[in-house]
Structure formats: C-alpha cells, structure tokens
Design a protein around this motif. Structure first.
Motif, PDB file in Angstrom:
ATOM      1  N   ASP A 121       0.830  -1.203   0.000  1.00 58.65           N
ATOM      2  CA  ASP A 121       0.000   0.000   0.000  1.00 58.65           C
ATOM      3  C   ASP A 121       0.865   1.254   0.000  1.00 58.65           C
ATOM      4  N   ARG A 122       0.191   2.368  -0.155  1.00 61.04           N
ATOM      5  CA  ARG A 122       0.871   3.659  -0.124  1.00 61.04           C
ATOM      6  C   ARG A 122       1.329   4.005   1.286  1.00 61.04           C
ATOM      7  N   LEU A 123       2.514   4.570   1.360  1.00 65.25           N
ATOM      8  CA  LEU A 123       3.039   5.124   2.609  1.00 65.25           C
ATOM      9  C   LEU A 123       3.061   6.643   2.428  1.00 65.25           C
ATOM     10  N   PRO A 124       2.110   7.362   3.011  1.00 67.55           N
ATOM     11  CA  PRO A 124       2.043   8.810   2.790  1.00 67.55           C
ATOM     12  C   PRO A 124       3.297   9.516   3.302  1.00 67.55           C
ATOM     13  N   ALA A 125       3.641  10.625   2.671  1.00 71.44           N
ATOM     14  CA  ALA A 125       4.848  11.362   3.044  1.00 71.44           C
ATOM     15  C   ALA A 125       4.868  11.752   4.517  1.00 71.44           C
ATOM     16  N   PRO A 126       3.742  12.165   5.134  1.00 66.05           N
ATOM     17  CA  PRO A 126       3.811  12.475   6.574  1.00 66.05           C
ATOM     18  C   PRO A 126       4.217  11.265   7.413  1.00 66.05           C
ATOM     19  N   ARG A 127       3.751  10.067   7.037  1.00 67.45           N
ATOM     20  CA  ARG A 127       4.163   8.862   7.759  1.00 67.45           C
ATOM     21  C   ARG A 127       5.646   8.575   7.499  1.00 67.45           C
ATOM     22  N   ALA A 128       6.096   8.742   6.250  1.00 68.74           N
ATOM     23  CA  ALA A 128       7.510   8.550   5.925  1.00 68.74           C
ATOM     24  C   ALA A 128       8.376   9.543   6.683  1.00 68.74           C
ATOM     25  N   HIS A 129       7.872  10.747   6.874  1.00 68.42           N
ATOM     26  CA  HIS A 129       8.591  11.754   7.645  1.00 68.42           C
ATOM     27  C   HIS A 129       8.712  11.318   9.098  1.00 68.42           C
ATOM     28  N   ALA A 130       7.637  10.763   9.645  1.00 71.41           N
ATOM     29  CA  ALA A 130       7.668  10.280  11.027  1.00 71.41           C
ATOM     30  C   ALA A 130       8.654   9.125  11.194  1.00 71.41           C
ATOM     31  N   LEU A 131       8.840   8.334  10.139  1.00 73.30           N
ATOM     32  CA  LEU A 131       9.786   7.220  10.170  1.00 73.30           C
ATOM     33  C   LEU A 131      11.229   7.671   9.955  1.00 73.30           C
ATOM     34  N   GLY A 132      11.414   8.929   9.551  1.00 73.29           N
ATOM     35  CA  GLY A 132      12.754   9.431   9.270  1.00 73.29           C
ATOM     36  C   GLY A 132      13.190   9.258   7.835  1.00 73.29           C
ATOM     37  N   ALA A 133      12.319   8.712   6.985  1.00 76.85           N
ATOM     38  CA  ALA A 133      12.675   8.499   5.583  1.00 76.85           C
ATOM     39  C   ALA A 133      12.627   9.801   4.787  1.00 76.85           C
ATOM     40  N   VAL A 134      11.752  10.701   5.182  1.00 79.20           N
ATOM     41  CA  VAL A 134      11.681  12.044   4.583  1.00 79.20           C
ATOM     42  C   VAL A 134      12.297  13.012   5.580  1.00 79.20           C
ATOM     43  N   ASP A 135      13.314  13.733   5.131  1.00 83.91           N
ATOM     44  CA  ASP A 135      14.028  14.652   6.024  1.00 83.91           C
ATOM     45  C   ASP A 135      13.269  15.935   6.267  1.00 83.91           C
ATOM     46  N   LEU A 136      12.714  16.508   5.201  1.00 79.33           N
ATOM     47  CA  LEU A 136      11.994  17.776   5.291  1.00 79.33           C
ATOM     48  C   LEU A 136      10.662  17.624   4.570  1.00 79.33           C
ATOM     49  N   LEU A 137       9.591  18.057   5.217  1.00 81.90           N
ATOM     50  CA  LEU A 137       8.235  17.933   4.687  1.00 81.90           C
ATOM     51  C   LEU A 137       7.575  19.296   4.709  1.00 81.90           C
ATOM     52  N   ALA A 138       6.820  19.611   3.647  1.00 83.43           N
ATOM     53  CA  ALA A 138       6.144  20.896   3.572  1.00 83.43           C
ATOM     54  C   ALA A 138       4.822  20.720   2.847  1.00 83.43           C
ATOM     55  N   PRO A 139       3.883  21.630   3.045  1.00 85.41           N
ATOM     56  CA  PRO A 139       2.683  21.609   2.208  1.00 85.41           C
ATOM     57  C   PRO A 139       3.078  21.608   0.734  1.00 85.41           C
ATOM     58  N   ALA A 140       2.288  20.936  -0.082  1.00 82.18           N
ATOM     59  CA  ALA A 140       2.669  20.717  -1.479  1.00 82.18           C
ATOM     60  C   ALA A 140       3.070  22.005  -2.190  1.00 82.18           C
ATOM     61  N   GLU A 141       2.301  23.082  -1.951  1.00 83.94           N
ATOM     62  CA  GLU A 141       2.560  24.329  -2.670  1.00 83.94           C
ATOM     63  C   GLU A 141       3.814  25.043  -2.174  1.00 83.94           C
ATOM     64  N   GLU A 142       4.354  24.618  -1.028  1.00 86.83           N
ATOM     65  CA  GLU A 142       5.556  25.251  -0.476  1.00 86.83           C
ATOM     66  C   GLU A 142       6.796  24.375  -0.592  1.00 86.83           C
ATOM     67  N   ALA A 143       6.622  23.156  -1.060  1.00 83.34           N
ATOM     68  CA  ALA A 143       7.718  22.184  -1.013  1.00 83.34           C
ATOM     69  C   ALA A 143       8.881  22.565  -1.927  1.00 83.34           C
ATOM     70  N   GLU A 144       8.583  23.057  -3.113  1.00 85.26           N
ATOM     71  CA  GLU A 144       9.671  23.378  -4.037  1.00 85.26           C
ATOM     72  C   GLU A 144      10.524  24.527  -3.511  1.00 85.26           C
ATOM     73  N   ALA A 145       9.882  25.536  -2.911  1.00 85.15           N
ATOM     74  CA  ALA A 145      10.643  26.645  -2.334  1.00 85.15           C
ATOM     75  C   ALA A 145      11.540  26.144  -1.201  1.00 85.15           C
ATOM     76  N   LEU A 146      11.020  25.228  -0.387  1.00 91.32           N
ATOM     77  CA  LEU A 146      11.828  24.644   0.683  1.00 91.32           C
ATOM     78  C   LEU A 146      13.024  23.889   0.105  1.00 91.32           C
ATOM     79  N   ALA A 147      12.774  23.111  -0.943  1.00 92.40           N
ATOM     80  CA  ALA A 147      13.866  22.374  -1.580  1.00 92.40           C
ATOM     81  C   ALA A 147      14.916  23.320  -2.138  1.00 92.40           C
TER      82      ALA A 147
END
Length: 260
Positions: free
Chosen positions: A167-193
C-alpha cells in the motif's frame, strides 16, 4: 525506449529531472544507464556541489520501472537479475558520489522510483507525496541489495509496511519514520527544496565530501571506506577553504569557498 534524464547545472546545483510524463516518469533501461553515466562523470566536475533528483511536473517523482521493459528485459529470472544489476549499478553509483544528493518528491514515488529516492542522501517532500513498493502485487522478488537500501531509509517497520501491504506510505508517515528529512505543504515544497539546495551549495565542498564519506564509513564499517574518510578529513583540515572559513568567521562575513 521512452524517457530521458534532463540534466542542468547552475549555481553549484546539478538538477536531474526524470522525464517520461506519459508513464508518470517511469524509469526505463535507457534512463538507468543515463543515471550511471552522470554518476561516473560528475566526480570530475568542479562546478557541482549538490545534486537534486526529481520527476518532471508535480504528479509523480516516478511511477517505478518502465513496464514496457518487462516483456524484454525482465521476462524471466535471468532477465530479472540483469535488470536488477542495472538498477543496482545506478543506485550504488549515485550513493558513491562525492557530494550530497537530494530527492525532491511530489506525488507518486513507486517501486524503482522509491529505490532511487532511497539512494539519495536526503529526501524533501510535499505532503501530497507517497511511497509504495508493489512487488507483492506483481509476484516480483525484490533484490536483497535494494532491500538493504530500503531498510536503511525507511527502517525495518517501514520496510515491512511497504512490502507486506504493497500500500501507499504517505509522506507524513515517511517523515515520522525518518525516511523524509523535510516535509512541507505541497505548494511550499519546491521553495523549501530550493532553499535547502542553495544552503548546501554555499558550504565548503571538501567538508561536504569528508562528511559524506565519514557517514558512509560509519554505517558500513568497511576499512577501505574508513581510510578514505580519514584522508578526506585531513584534506579538508589542511585546505584553503578551512583558512577562508576561519577568516570569514573572524571578519563576520559569508565565506567564499573554492573547493581547494
């Protein structure tokens, strides 16, 4: 074969864009070879301080391996092994780059796309992103080398969830697992990157190289890698950039690093 890797370099940042929009940026054999070629050539370039991998558009980092390869490259056990070797070669080569690598993930990051994202040093994602490895829905055995990479990135429980449920592992869950280092609302993610990439590119290249080697050496415990990390640390400590960093700090200005 469909698909390509669009590569540009500017301001110390190499941008690699998986481009196969008709197949949600699925990665073809041609694209795996292009990634390996980049990783082979890039260490000789002095104008790259960080690399970012992303998918074209905002709907998918990658939908996985290009299924049009399956009937030719992966039609039997021998072909599947050869294809796994091709993927492993690209992922290992990216892991071995002397500068940091970042996966920027929007939308779907599936199968081989998840393996590619896991090959990067960091992952930055929008909250619309998700990871999935549907091998169990395809009856496909997963290469142990790739499994080790998934384990390093998602942890044992994340790997179990990805593989056992498919199944899908949503990015917020991946962030909680440490797999995603930085998470942002979709419309702000590119600026953060972009801010994160610019910040990395400003830093001392020899320090980045030494740090990456030290991290890899500590994780693996391999004596040759530990020795290489020790040499890289000594090189950074004796560099002109170290002198520039000290001087800039004393003068209360931004340092200007040359990589020497």
């Amino acid at each position: 074969m469909a698909g390509s890797i669009a590569i540009t370099v500017e301001g110390g940042i190499a941008r690699l864009v998986l481009t196969n929009p008709e197949r949600r940026n699925a990665i073809s054999s041609t694209m795996w070879r292009a990634l390996s070629a980049f990783a082979h050539d890039a260490p000789r370039r002095s104008d790259i301080r960080v690399a970012v991998l992303r998918g074209a558009g905002d709907l998918a980092f990658s939908g996985g391996a290009d299924i049009s390869d399956f009937d030719t490259a992966r039609s039997d056990a021998s072909g599947a092994q050869s294809y796994d070797d091709l993927v492993e070669q690209a992922c290992s080569a990216l892991e071995g780059l002397p500068f940091p690598t970042v996966a920027f993930v929007r939308g779907a990051c599936v199968g081989a796309g998840a393996a590619l994202a896991a090959s990067c040093d960091m992952r930055i994602a929008g909250d619309d992103a998700f990871f999935a490895i549907p091998a169990a829905r395809l009856g496909l055995g997963y290469d142990p080398r790739g499994m080790a990479r998934v384990l390093r990135t998602f942890g044992s429980q994340g790997a179990r969830q990805l593989f056992f449920t498919a199944d899908r592992l949503p990015a917020p869950r991946a962030h909680a697992l440490g797999a995603v280092d930085l998470l942002a609302p979709a419309e702000e993610a590119e600026a953060l990157a972009d801010r994160t990439l610019a910040r990395i590119a400003e830093n001392a290249p020899l320090t980045l190289k030494a740090a990456k080697l030290a991290i890899r050496a500590s994780e693996s415990g391999a004596p040759p890698l530990l020795a290489e990390a020790k040499r890289a640390t000594a090189l950074a400590n004796g560099s002109a950039d170290y002198r520039e960093g000290r001087q800039a700090f004393a003068e209360k200005r931004a340092p200007r690093f040359s990589g020497a």
